[in-house]
Design a protein around this motif. Structure first.
Motif, PDB file in Angstrom:
ATOM      1  N   GLY A  19       0.809  -1.207   0.000  1.00  0.00           N
ATOM      2  CA  GLY A  19       0.000   0.000   0.000  1.00  0.00           C
ATOM      3  C   GLY A  19       0.845   1.261   0.000  1.00  0.00           C
ATOM      4  N   ALA A  20       1.927   1.276   0.780  1.00  0.00           N
ATOM      5  CA  ALA A  20       2.815   2.434   0.828  1.00  0.00           C
ATOM      6  C   ALA A  20       3.486   2.657  -0.522  1.00  0.00           C
ATOM      7  CB  ALA A  20       3.863   2.250   1.917  1.00  0.00           C
ATOM      8  N   SER A  21       3.883   1.573  -1.157  1.00  0.00           N
ATOM      9  CA  SER A  21       4.518   1.693  -2.478  1.00  0.00           C
ATOM     10  C   SER A  21       3.536   2.220  -3.511  1.00  0.00           C
ATOM     11  CB  SER A  21       5.071   0.331  -2.907  1.00  0.00           C
ATOM     12  OG  SER A  21       5.754   0.421  -4.138  1.00  0.00           O
ATOM     13  N   TRP A  22       2.283   1.740  -3.466  1.00  0.00           N
ATOM     14  CA  TRP A  22       1.251   2.262  -4.366  1.00  0.00           C
ATOM     15  C   TRP A  22       1.032   3.752  -4.110  1.00  0.00           C
ATOM     16  CZ3 TRP A  22      -0.296   0.966  -8.797  1.00  0.00           C
ATOM     17  CH2 TRP A  22      -0.646  -0.329  -9.175  1.00  0.00           C
ATOM     18  N   ALA A  23       0.975   4.151  -2.843  1.00  0.00           N
ATOM     19  CA  ALA A  23       0.773   5.558  -2.519  1.00  0.00           C
ATOM     20  C   ALA A  23       1.893   6.406  -3.108  1.00  0.00           C
ATOM     21  CB  ALA A  23       0.700   5.739  -1.003  1.00  0.00           C
ATOM     22  N   ALA A  24       3.125   5.929  -2.990  1.00  0.00           N
ATOM     23  CA  ALA A  24       4.264   6.651  -3.570  1.00  0.00           C
ATOM     24  C   ALA A  24       4.120   6.751  -5.085  1.00  0.00           C
ATOM     25  CB  ALA A  24       5.565   5.936  -3.194  1.00  0.00           C
ATOM     26  N   GLN A  25       3.706   5.663  -5.715  1.00  0.00           N
ATOM     27  CA  GLN A  25       3.521   5.657  -7.164  1.00  0.00           C
ATOM     28  C   GLN A  25       2.474   6.674  -7.599  1.00  0.00           C
ATOM     29  OE1 GLN A  25       4.683   4.131  -9.876  1.00  0.00           O
ATOM     30  NE2 GLN A  25       3.021   4.345 -11.354  1.00  0.00           N
ATOM     31  N   ARG A  52      11.639   7.695   1.688  1.00  0.00           N
ATOM     32  CA  ARG A  52      12.740   6.853   1.211  1.00  0.00           C
ATOM     33  C   ARG A  52      12.606   6.545  -0.272  1.00  0.00           C
ATOM     34  NH1 ARG A  52      11.443   4.089   5.990  1.00  0.00           N
ATOM     35  NH2 ARG A  52      10.516   2.370   4.787  1.00  0.00           N
ATOM     36  N   ALA A  53      11.359   6.392  -0.755  1.00  0.00           N
ATOM     37  CA  ALA A  53      11.125   6.035  -2.158  1.00  0.00           C
ATOM     38  C   ALA A  53      11.255   7.226  -3.102  1.00  0.00           C
ATOM     39  CB  ALA A  53       9.733   5.409  -2.304  1.00  0.00           C
ATOM     40  N   TRP A  54      11.091   8.432  -2.585  1.00  0.00           N
ATOM     41  CA  TRP A  54      11.007   9.613  -3.450  1.00  0.00           C
ATOM     42  C   TRP A  54      12.245   9.844  -4.319  1.00  0.00           C
ATOM     43  CZ3 TRP A  54       6.367  11.133  -4.390  1.00  0.00           C
ATOM     44  CH2 TRP A  54       6.137  12.328  -5.068  1.00  0.00           C
ATOM     45  N   PRO A  55      13.475   9.665  -3.816  1.00  0.00           N
ATOM     46  CA  PRO A  55      14.640   9.823  -4.694  1.00  0.00           C
ATOM     47  C   PRO A  55      14.612   8.882  -5.903  1.00  0.00           C
ATOM     48  CG  PRO A  55      15.334   9.869  -2.408  1.00  0.00           C
ATOM     49  CD  PRO A  55      13.894   9.455  -2.406  1.00  0.00           C
ATOM     50  N   ASP A  56      14.189   7.645  -5.686  1.00  0.00           N
ATOM     51  CA  ASP A  56      14.063   6.708  -6.807  1.00  0.00           C
ATOM     52  C   ASP A  56      13.000   7.176  -7.793  1.00  0.00           C
ATOM     53  OD1 ASP A  56      16.040   5.015  -5.913  1.00  0.00           O
ATOM     54  OD2 ASP A  56      14.665   3.660  -4.876  1.00  0.00           O
ATOM     55  N   LEU A  57      11.894   7.694  -7.272  1.00  0.00           N
ATOM     56  CA  LEU A  57      10.817   8.176  -8.134  1.00  0.00           C
ATOM     57  C   LEU A  57      11.265   9.408  -8.925  1.00  0.00           C
ATOM     58  CD1 LEU A  57       7.936   7.580  -5.618  1.00  0.00           C
ATOM     59  CD2 LEU A  57       8.108   6.521  -7.874  1.00  0.00           C
ATOM     60  N   LYS A  58      12.091  10.243  -8.322  1.00  0.00           N
ATOM     61  CA  LYS A  58      12.657  11.386  -9.057  1.00  0.00           C
ATOM     62  C   LYS A  58      13.533  10.902 -10.197  1.00  0.00           C
ATOM     63  CE  LYS A  58      12.768  15.045  -5.537  1.00  0.00           C
ATOM     64  NZ  LYS A  58      13.662  15.911  -4.717  1.00  0.00           N
ATOM     65  N   THR A  59      14.313   9.849  -9.942  1.00  0.00           N
ATOM     66  CA  THR A  59      15.177   9.293 -10.983  1.00  0.00           C
ATOM     67  C   THR A  59      14.344   8.734 -12.127  1.00  0.00           C
ATOM     68  OG1 THR A  59      16.875   8.734  -9.350  1.00  0.00           O
ATOM     69  CG2 THR A  59      16.984   7.596 -11.475  1.00  0.00           C
ATOM     70  N   GLY A 140      -6.263  -5.765  -9.165  1.00  0.00           N
ATOM     71  CA  GLY A 140      -5.195  -4.989  -9.784  1.00  0.00           C
ATOM     72  C   GLY A 140      -3.920  -5.327  -9.038  1.00  0.00           C
ATOM     73  N   HIS A 141      -3.387  -6.520  -9.291  1.00  0.00           N
ATOM     74  CA  HIS A 141      -2.273  -7.054  -8.505  1.00  0.00           C
ATOM     75  C   HIS A 141      -0.935  -6.579  -9.063  1.00  0.00           C
ATOM     76  CE1 HIS A 141       0.753 -10.383  -7.737  1.00  0.00           C
ATOM     77  NE2 HIS A 141       0.567  -9.823  -6.561  1.00  0.00           N
ATOM     78  N   PRO A 142      -0.173  -5.821  -8.259  1.00  0.00           N
ATOM     79  CA  PRO A 142       1.123  -5.337  -8.731  1.00  0.00           C
ATOM     80  C   PRO A 142       2.233  -6.331  -8.444  1.00  0.00           C
ATOM     81  CG  PRO A 142       0.732  -4.483  -6.559  1.00  0.00           C
ATOM     82  CD  PRO A 142      -0.468  -5.355  -6.897  1.00  0.00           C
ATOM     83  N   HIS A 147       5.943   0.906  -7.033  1.00  0.00           N
ATOM     84  CA  HIS A 147       6.411   2.196  -7.534  1.00  0.00           C
ATOM     85  C   HIS A 147       7.608   2.058  -8.476  1.00  0.00           C
ATOM     86  CE1 HIS A 147       9.131   1.767  -4.007  1.00  0.00           C
ATOM     87  NE2 HIS A 147       9.945   2.590  -4.643  1.00  0.00           N
ATOM     88  N   ILE A 148       8.106   0.826  -8.643  1.00  0.00           N
ATOM     89  CA  ILE A 148       9.222   0.597  -9.572  1.00  0.00           C
ATOM     90  C   ILE A 148       8.869  -0.433 -10.639  1.00  0.00           C
ATOM     91  CG2 ILE A 148      11.569  -0.312  -9.759  1.00  0.00           C
ATOM     92  CD1 ILE A 148      12.201   1.014  -7.101  1.00  0.00           C
ATOM     93  N   ILE A 149       8.333  -1.576 -10.245  1.00  0.00           N
ATOM     94  CA  ILE A 149       8.033  -2.648 -11.205  1.00  0.00           C
ATOM     95  C   ILE A 149       6.752  -2.310 -11.972  1.00  0.00           C
ATOM     96  CG2 ILE A 149       7.575  -5.100 -11.506  1.00  0.00           C
ATOM     97  CD1 ILE A 149      10.346  -4.611 -10.515  1.00  0.00           C
ATOM     98  N   PRO A 150       6.766  -2.331 -13.304  1.00  0.00           N
ATOM     99  CA  PRO A 150       5.595  -1.899 -14.076  1.00  0.00           C
ATOM    100  C   PRO A 150       4.404  -2.867 -14.069  1.00  0.00           C
ATOM    101  CG  PRO A 150       7.617  -1.633 -15.357  1.00  0.00           C
ATOM    102  CD  PRO A 150       7.960  -2.461 -14.156  1.00  0.00           C
TER     103      PRO A 150
END
Length: 322
Positions: A19-25, A52-59, A140-142, A147-150
Motif C-alpha cells: 500500500g505504501a509503495s502504491w501511494a508513492a507511485q 525513502r522512495a522519493w529519490p528513486d521516483l525522481k530518478t 489490480g495485482h502489482p 512504484h518501480i516494477i511496471p
C-alpha cells in the motif's frame, strides 16, 4: 454503469509495504492520495516509506504536479473513500476479512468508482460476494515494489463488469504501468505461478546436489533472466528458431523440450533443504541487510528500465526514419 470519469483522487486502503509503495507511485504520477489504515503508527510508517522512495521516483521521472504534499491520511476508511475516483486496496490476505472489507468499501465509495484489490492470491469472485455493486470490483495485482516494477495483473470476478476491467486496464497504462489481462481467475494469478514453477525446479536441483544456492541464482540472473528482462520466453523461442522463427522452433525443437519436461523434478521440501537454502542465501548476501539488498535491487532495476526505454525510443526513431 460507465466508469469513464476523470481520475484525480486515489484512495489507498491499507498502508503496509504494498500500500505504501502504491501511494508513492500515485503521488509521483501527480494524483491526490488519501490513505487509510487503522494500525497504530501507520501514518508515520507510510510517510517514512514515501520519503525513502522519493529519490528513486525522481530518478524515474515525476509527473507534472507530483508532490508528497498531496498525501493525506485518515484512520476513517469511509471518509477516505467518500470522494475517491479510484480505490487501491491492500489489506490482509484472508478471505473473510477481504469479503467484509470490500462490502464496507462498496458502501463508502461513489457508485462509479472502481475498487481494485492488490490481492496476490485471492480471486475477485471470492472477495466480491457481499458487495451491492460487485460489478466495479477488480483485481489490480502489482509486482513488488509497485512504484518501480511496471507489471499489474488485472482480473475480473464473476460479477465484474467488462467496462470496469477496460477502465482499469486503461488507467494503469496511463500511469506508466504494464497491465496484463487475465482471461480466467486462478489462485495466485499468473506471475507468481511462473515464479513458483521455476523455483520448484531450482529447489529440486539444489536438493539433488546439482548446484549451489548461489550458482542457481547466477544461472537465472546471468542467463535467461537477462533475456526475460528484454522479451518474454515466447518471443525468445521465436529468436531461437533462427530464420524459421517460432514455426521452425515448434516443429523441430519443441518436441525435444516436451521430452525434457518429463525429467523436471519435484523436491522433497523439508527442514534439511530449507536450511541449505537459508545458509546459501545468507552466504550470498555477504552481510548485507534485506533493506540494503532491496535498495541495491531498486537502483539496478531503475537503470535497466531506463535503458530499456532508451532502446525502444531509438528503435522507434529508426523505424520512423525508414
Amino acid at each position: 454503469m460507465t466508469y469513464d470519469k476523470p481520475i484525480k483522487r486515489i484512495a489507498v486502503v491499507g498502508t503496509g509495504v504494498i500500500g505504501a509503495s502504491w501511494a508513492a507511485q500515485y503521488l509521483a504520477r501527480g494524483f491526490d492520495v488519501v490513505a487509510t489504515d487503522p494500525a497504530p503508527g501507520a501514518e508515520k510508517r507510510l510517510r517514512d516509506y514515501i520519503n525513502r522512495a522519493w529519490p528513486d521516483l525522481k530518478t524515474i521521472g515525476l509527473a507534472a504536479g507530483a508532490s508528497q504534499d498531496r498525501l493525506s491520511f485518515t484512520a476513517d476508511m469511509s471518509a477516505a473513500l467518500v470522494d475517491a475516483d479510484f480505490v487501491q486496496e491492500n489489506g490482509p490476505e484472508r478471505p473473510e476479512f477481504k469479503q467484509k472489507l470490500f462490502a464496507e468499501m462498496d458502501v463508502a465509495a461513489p457508485i462509479d468508482t472502481i475498487i481494485a484489490s492488490s490481492s496476490s492470491g485471492l480471486t475477485m469472485s471470492s472477495v466480491q460476494v457481499d458487495c451491492v455493486h460487485p460489478e466495479r470490483t477488480v483485481i489490480g495485482h502489482p509486482f513488488n515494489p509497485p512504484h518501480i516494477i511496471p507489471l499489474v495483473e488485472v482480473v475480473a470476478g464473476a460479477k465484474t463488469a467488462p467496462d470496469a476491467i477496460a477502465r482499469a486496464m486503461r488507467f494503469y497504462a496511463e500511469i506508466g504501468k504494464k497491465p496484463i489481462l487475465l482471461k480466467k481467475e486462478l489462485p495466485g494469478h499468473v506471475a507468481n505461478r511462473l515464479q513458483i514453477a521455476l523455483y520448484k525446479e531450482i529447489t529440486y536441483l539444489i536438493q539433488d546436489g546439482v548446484l549451489s544456492v548461489a550458482d542457481a541464482d547466477d544461472a537465472v540472473s546471468y542467463g535467461p533472466g537477462l533475456r526475460w528482462g528484454v522479451m518474454g520466453p515466447n518471443l525468445q523461442w521465436h529468436l531461437g528458431g533462427g530464420e524459421g522463427g517460432i514455426q521452425h522452433f515448434m516443429e523441430h525443437l519443441m518436441p525435444r523440450m516436451v521430452e525434457s519436461m518429463k525429467h523436471l523434478g519435484s523436491p522433497d521440501f523439508g527442514p534439511t533443504l530449507a536450511q541449505t537454502i537459508v545458509d546459501g542465501v545468507l552466504a550470498e548476501a555477504a552481510g548485507k541487510s534485506v533493506d540494503e539488498l532491496a535498495a541495491e535491487e531498486n537502483r539496478t532495476l531503475i537503470g535497466l528500465l531506463a535503458l530499456r526505454n532508451v532502446s525502444k525510443a531509438r528503435a522507434a526513431s529508426a523505424v520512423a526514419a525508414e
